[in-house]
Design an enzyme around this catalytic site. Sequence first.
Site, PDB file in Angstrom:
ATOM      1  N   ASP A  57      -6.209  -3.339  11.403  1.00 14.24           N
ATOM      2  CA  ASP A  57      -4.992  -2.545  11.492  1.00 14.24           C
ATOM      3  C   ASP A  57      -4.835  -2.057  12.922  1.00 14.24           C
ATOM      4  O   ASP A  57      -5.772  -2.117  13.720  1.00 14.24           O
ATOM      5  CB  ASP A  57      -5.083  -1.357  10.517  1.00 14.24           C
ATOM      6  N   CYS A  62       0.822  -1.208   0.000  1.00 15.63           N
ATOM      7  CA  CYS A  62       0.000   0.000   0.000  1.00 15.63           C
ATOM      8  C   CYS A  62       0.862   1.267   0.000  1.00 15.63           C
ATOM      9  O   CYS A  62       2.035   1.252   0.362  1.00 15.63           O
ATOM     10  CB  CYS A  62      -0.915   0.001   1.214  1.00 15.63           C
TER      11      CYS A  62
END
Length: 238
Positions: A132, A9
């Site tokens: 996360d 990412c």
Amino acid sequence: MTGVLVKICGLNDPAAVRAPAEAGADMVGFMFYPRSPRAVTPARAAELARGLPAGIVRVAVLVDPDDALVDAVTATGVIDLLQLHGRETPERILALKARTGLPVMKVLPVADRADVEAAAAYDGVVDRIMFDARPPKDMAGALPGGNALSFDWRLLVGLRLATPWTLAGGLTVENVAEAVRLTGAGSVDTSSGVEDRPGVKSPDKIRAFVAAAKAAGPEAAQGDVGGRATLAPSAARP
């Protein structure tokens, strides 16, 4: 390549975009959040994404986006999946899916078991869930993600969801195999873990991370019910 699904990412330059594709990553993410050192514009993301081979999923990372930003991002024609990193409700997600026709991954910040249990509200609503690390309230300059923080992976042990899920948060080439082994994650995501400094990706670290995650083996998916289901790139994308 076989093994765990891998997403890299926060890509923002051509060398960083080429590395995941060459290494065998399954997904790449472009950040549309101005506060992030990894932020790109829709035009820049389109330029970078068009150099990717067919078969790799292009992800738009958004934080509580308004419709205008969503429209600008999806109008590029290079996005396959929306990753929502803010306070988006299930209702807002359903509205965005209807508006765009794209699958959605919802990111949930985790610090304790209650945060993991919050996934129930999105199970079956979204196409993928990401867990996360929740940054501490006193962390200066904290971002919604990409803070190089991990959470207690034991919170995910035994997790059962109908929706595929992804593990993120402080993952590096040194710890990704252990994270997969402990949680049974069939999919992992990293951003800061493959950088030389915030916003500057290392192609070498990207290649090493993908190799380490893939080497974790297909048995790692046993705790991730449906977790290895991937999201094919849109056939409508040029």
